[in-house]
Motif scaffolding. Structure first.
Motif, PDB file in Angstrom:
ATOM      1  N   ARG A  20      46.949  95.008  46.664  1.00  0.00           N
ATOM      2  CA  ARG A  20      46.403  94.553  47.933  1.00  0.00           C
ATOM      3  C   ARG A  20      46.105  95.561  48.988  1.00  0.00           C
ATOM      4  O   ARG A  20      45.074  95.790  49.509  1.00  0.00           O
ATOM      5  CB  ARG A  20      47.499  93.617  48.597  1.00  0.00           C
ATOM      6  CG  ARG A  20      47.092  92.921  49.685  1.00  0.00           C
ATOM      7  CD  ARG A  20      48.007  92.271  50.573  1.00  0.00           C
ATOM      8  NE  ARG A  20      48.384  91.001  49.877  1.00  0.00           N
ATOM      9  CZ  ARG A  20      49.611  90.780  49.385  1.00  0.00           C
ATOM     10  NH1 ARG A  20      50.605  91.809  49.677  1.00  0.00           N
ATOM     11  NH2 ARG A  20      50.171  89.458  48.953  1.00  0.00           N
ATOM     12  N   GLN A  23      42.080  93.123  45.984  1.00  0.00           N
ATOM     13  CA  GLN A  23      42.309  92.234  45.003  1.00  0.00           C
ATOM     14  C   GLN A  23      42.351  92.727  43.387  1.00  0.00           C
ATOM     15  O   GLN A  23      42.046  93.755  43.094  1.00  0.00           O
ATOM     16  CB  GLN A  23      41.017  91.526  45.028  1.00  0.00           C
ATOM     17  CG  GLN A  23      39.770  91.848  44.549  1.00  0.00           C
ATOM     18  CD  GLN A  23      38.538  90.767  44.030  1.00  0.00           C
ATOM     19  OE1 GLN A  23      38.740  89.806  44.584  1.00  0.00           O
ATOM     20  NE2 GLN A  23      37.845  91.012  43.192  1.00  0.00           N
ATOM     21  N   ASP A  36      41.411  91.710  39.483  1.00  0.00           N
ATOM     22  CA  ASP A  36      40.505  91.026  38.672  1.00  0.00           C
ATOM     23  C   ASP A  36      40.945  90.729  37.330  1.00  0.00           C
ATOM     24  O   ASP A  36      40.791  89.894  36.529  1.00  0.00           O
ATOM     25  CB  ASP A  36      39.049  91.434  38.615  1.00  0.00           C
ATOM     26  CG  ASP A  36      38.285  91.629  40.200  1.00  0.00           C
ATOM     27  OD1 ASP A  36      38.421  90.312  40.599  1.00  0.00           O
ATOM     28  OD2 ASP A  36      38.468  92.630  40.618  1.00  0.00           O
ATOM     29  N   GLU A  43      50.568  82.860  40.980  1.00  0.00           N
ATOM     30  CA  GLU A  43      50.793  82.236  42.552  1.00  0.00           C
ATOM     31  C   GLU A  43      50.141  82.984  43.550  1.00  0.00           C
ATOM     32  O   GLU A  43      50.050  82.513  44.711  1.00  0.00           O
ATOM     33  CB  GLU A  43      52.402  82.021  42.574  1.00  0.00           C
ATOM     34  CG  GLU A  43      53.006  81.246  41.815  1.00  0.00           C
ATOM     35  CD  GLU A  43      52.518  79.728  41.971  1.00  0.00           C
ATOM     36  OE1 GLU A  43      52.418  79.214  43.059  1.00  0.00           O
ATOM     37  OE2 GLU A  43      52.003  79.098  40.979  1.00  0.00           O
ATOM     38  N   SER A  44      49.931  84.228  43.172  1.00  0.00           N
ATOM     39  CA  SER A  44      49.416  85.284  44.529  1.00  0.00           C
ATOM     40  C   SER A  44      47.897  84.989  44.701  1.00  0.00           C
ATOM     41  O   SER A  44      46.985  84.986  43.836  1.00  0.00           O
ATOM     42  CB  SER A  44      49.680  86.648  44.109  1.00  0.00           C
ATOM     43  OG  SER A  44      48.809  87.545  44.857  1.00  0.00           O
ATOM     44  N   THR A  45      47.639  85.044  45.959  1.00  0.00           N
ATOM     45  CA  THR A  45      46.080  84.899  46.289  1.00  0.00           C
ATOM     46  C   THR A  45      45.412  86.352  46.055  1.00  0.00           C
ATOM     47  O   THR A  45      44.177  86.346  46.124  1.00  0.00           O
ATOM     48  CB  THR A  45      45.814  84.922  47.830  1.00  0.00           C
ATOM     49  OG1 THR A  45      46.972  85.495  48.505  1.00  0.00           O
ATOM     50  CG2 THR A  45      46.514  83.547  48.346  1.00  0.00           C
ATOM     51  N   VAL A  46      46.140  87.605  45.648  1.00  0.00           N
ATOM     52  CA  VAL A  46      45.273  88.724  45.396  1.00  0.00           C
ATOM     53  C   VAL A  46      44.985  88.543  43.914  1.00  0.00           C
ATOM     54  O   VAL A  46      43.856  89.205  43.742  1.00  0.00           O
ATOM     55  CB  VAL A  46      46.543  89.859  45.073  1.00  0.00           C
ATOM     56  CG1 VAL A  46      46.364  90.966  44.479  1.00  0.00           C
ATOM     57  CG2 VAL A  46      46.984  90.245  46.603  1.00  0.00           C
ATOM     58  N   SER A  99      42.179  87.172  41.384  1.00  0.00           N
ATOM     59  CA  SER A  99      41.077  86.755  41.576  1.00  0.00           C
ATOM     60  C   SER A  99      40.982  85.181  41.004  1.00  0.00           C
ATOM     61  O   SER A  99      41.599  84.796  39.886  1.00  0.00           O
ATOM     62  CB  SER A  99      39.940  87.354  40.841  1.00  0.00           C
ATOM     63  OG  SER A  99      38.585  86.757  40.614  1.00  0.00           O
ATOM     64  N   ASP A 100      40.112  84.481  41.468  1.00  0.00           N
ATOM     65  CA  ASP A 100      39.951  83.056  40.794  1.00  0.00           C
ATOM     66  C   ASP A 100      39.280  83.178  39.396  1.00  0.00           C
ATOM     67  O   ASP A 100      39.349  82.177  38.713  1.00  0.00           O
ATOM     68  CB  ASP A 100      38.943  82.274  41.655  1.00  0.00           C
ATOM     69  CG  ASP A 100      39.519  81.722  42.974  1.00  0.00           C
ATOM     70  OD1 ASP A 100      40.675  81.771  43.059  1.00  0.00           O
ATOM     71  OD2 ASP A 100      38.872  81.329  44.030  1.00  0.00           O
ATOM     72  N   ARG A 131      40.151  81.264  35.280  1.00  0.00           N
ATOM     73  CA  ARG A 131      41.199  82.454  35.051  1.00  0.00           C
ATOM     74  C   ARG A 131      41.271  82.026  33.526  1.00  0.00           C
ATOM     75  O   ARG A 131      41.338  81.070  32.811  1.00  0.00           O
ATOM     76  CB  ARG A 131      42.397  82.446  35.780  1.00  0.00           C
ATOM     77  CG  ARG A 131      42.309  82.579  37.116  1.00  0.00           C
ATOM     78  CD  ARG A 131      43.455  82.519  37.696  1.00  0.00           C
ATOM     79  NE  ARG A 131      43.878  82.871  39.201  1.00  0.00           N
ATOM     80  CZ  ARG A 131      44.692  82.558  40.056  1.00  0.00           C
ATOM     81  NH1 ARG A 131      45.802  82.150  39.696  1.00  0.00           N
ATOM     82  NH2 ARG A 131      44.650  83.411  41.273  1.00  0.00           N
TER      83      ARG A 131
END
Ligand code: NAI
Length: 446
Positions: A275, A280, A282, A324-327, A329-330, A375
């Motif tokens: 972060r 992010q 990937d 669980e982390s927003t870091v 990537s989708d 993912r």
């Protein structure tokens, strides 16, 4: 560690002697080189259905020289047997026999690739038999090929078209030098997700990748190949390997994180580092691994527990927090190092094989959880790879392990790295929960 026998038999007099004595004749493999042609000669596309036409069109789009029937005496770079629409075993013979006729015309480092459909997608026993028959044929062809040629297959999932991104991506990977040590294997395309790269030569451009255990061996090579393909890297290894880690970081333009991945705070440290430095994540490559070999009768608690902790429990813990982390990537990709030991078992490696089989279980289960999103998680299972780890194996055992594959040699760290790099691309977004062996079709785990 270099394979001096391979070098010796590829010199003229020694090669003749080895041939006369019926000794193994490994050849240097056709590996990826920037600027080299994708395939070393024309491509023969076999099969009469619409699928074969589609594959031929894809190849023409890549400026390949495509044939629908072999020309006498012409050297062939690859044969693609398109069998996605077979409904009965009787339908296999025409394509298989024509493929057989072309085998003597294959160039060095040629590729044979089948395209078929998953058995899971039919309730008709004859259709299922025909689909499964392709596996047996291709695995056998892989054992018959010489000159560094390989045979592998693409298995299309239920409802997955032959022209979906990941089927096309898998085809390109299998035809290319990147798949040099992948032999007798099948890549299952499980969905029509995925995106082709904007720049073919830099399929990971703009991606941020974490590679654990990157101070040496396979991990260092993964960092280098991901970098070559355009990713920005974070290399992770234990503080004791700090100096080597910095060297790899300097060579690959990476940021370095000295971290024992078994520490309870490991996941958070990775998340914070990514972060703060890169924004992010990937791609995560779980490469760090150890062996503590002993027969189970002589195994102590420390040897068992250390191997499970590094090779398996750390991956589980890091994945749980990262997912669980927003870091993350989708469309993030996780690639885990398993091993053929985890598929077949290995004497003296009950702890290691348990950890690597555990990785496969974790990958298959996590893939089901991720299914429906973009993912993916997959595993790569190397066979015998020339590294410091395998250099420590006693000479006799090492020599046997090297020659007991269809390619009659060990793989190089770059072979594992290339497969991981492919699974990390968006083009592989429709490949989830798979275990791809990079073993030259080793008899171990056959
Ligand atoms: P290696 O021993 O050369 O490198 C492993 C790296 O992981 C080392 O740099 C080490 O310091 C690091 N590491 C170990 N424990 C760690 C921890 N707790 N935290 C952070 N880093 C840690 O091994 P090699 O041969 O490069 O293997 C890499 C991966 O490939 C491993 O997972 C191994 O099990 C797997 N593999 C290797 C095969 C081979 O033939 N070399 C065959 C099958 C699988």
């Amino acid at each position: 560690m270099s394979d001096s026998y391979l070098q010796l038999v590829n010199s003229v007099p020694a090669g003749r002697v080895a041939k006369a004595l019926g000794l193994p004749l490994p050849v240097p493999l056709r590996r990826y080189q920037s600027g080299a042609p994708l395939i070393p000669g024309p491509v023969l596309v076999l099969g009469n259905g619409a699928g074969a036409d589609t594959v031929a069109e894809v190849l023409l789009g890549w400026n390949q020289d495509v044939r629908r029937h072999a020309q006498p005496k012409e050297r062939i770079g690859a044969v693609i047997a398109v069998l996605d629409s077979v409904t009965h075993p009787d339908a296999l013979s025409a394509v298989m026999l024509e493929l057989g006729q072309s085998i003597r015309q294959l160039a060095r480092g040629a590729r044979v690739v089948s395209v078929s459909r998953t058995v899971a997608g039919t309730v008709d026993p004859a259709e299922a038999a025909a689909r499964r028959a392709v596996d047996g044929a291709v695995r056998s062809i892989a054992r018959e090929l010489r000159g560094g040629a390989t045979a592998n297959g693409i298995v299309l999932g239920d409802g997955v078209g032959i022209d979906t991104t990941s089927a096309v991506g898998a085809l390109r990977f299998l035809l290319s030098g990147r798949s040099a040590f992948v032999n007798g294997q099948f890549i299952s395309v499980t969905s029509d997700r995925g995106e082709l790269p904007a720049v073919v030569a830099k399929p990971l451009a703009g991606k941020i990748a974490v590679v654990t255990g990157a101070a040496r061996g396979i991990g260092a090579e993964i960092a280098s190949v991901l970098r070559r393909d355009g990713a920005q890297i974070v290399v992770v290894d234990v503080p004791a390997a700090g100096e080597q880690l910095m060297k790899v970081a300097n060579q690959t333009g990476a940021t370095a994180l000295q971290l024992d991945i078994t520490r309870p705070e490991a996941a958070q440290r990775i998340i914070d580092h990514v972060r703060d430095r890169h924004g992010q994540l990937d791609i995560l490559v779980h490469n760090a691994g150890i062996t503590r070999d002993k027969l189970l009768a002589n195994m102590d608690e420390a040897k068992w527990n250390q191997v499970i902790a590094v090779n398996l429990a750390a991956q589980l813990a890091i994945n749980a927090e990262l997912l669980e982390s927003t870091v993350f990537s989708d469309i993030g990709k996780i690639v885990c190092l398993a091993s053929t030991s985890g598929i077949a078992g290995n004497r003296g490696q009950s702890n290691y094989a348990a950890s690597k089989a555990g990785v496969i279980g974790m990958v298959e289960c996590t893939a089901r959880v991720l299914d429906g999103g973009n993912r993916t998680i997959n595993a790569v299972a190397p066979g015998f790879i020339e590294t410091e780890m395998t250099a420590r194996i006693p000479f006799g055992t090492r020599e046997v392990a090297r020659r007991l594959s269809s390619l009659q040699q060990g793989g190089l760290p770059v072979d594992v790295a290339e497969t991981i790099a492919f699974l990390a691309t968006d083009a592989a977004g429709g490949i989830n929960g798979q275990v791809l062996r990079v073993c030259g079709q080793s008899l171990v785990g056959a």
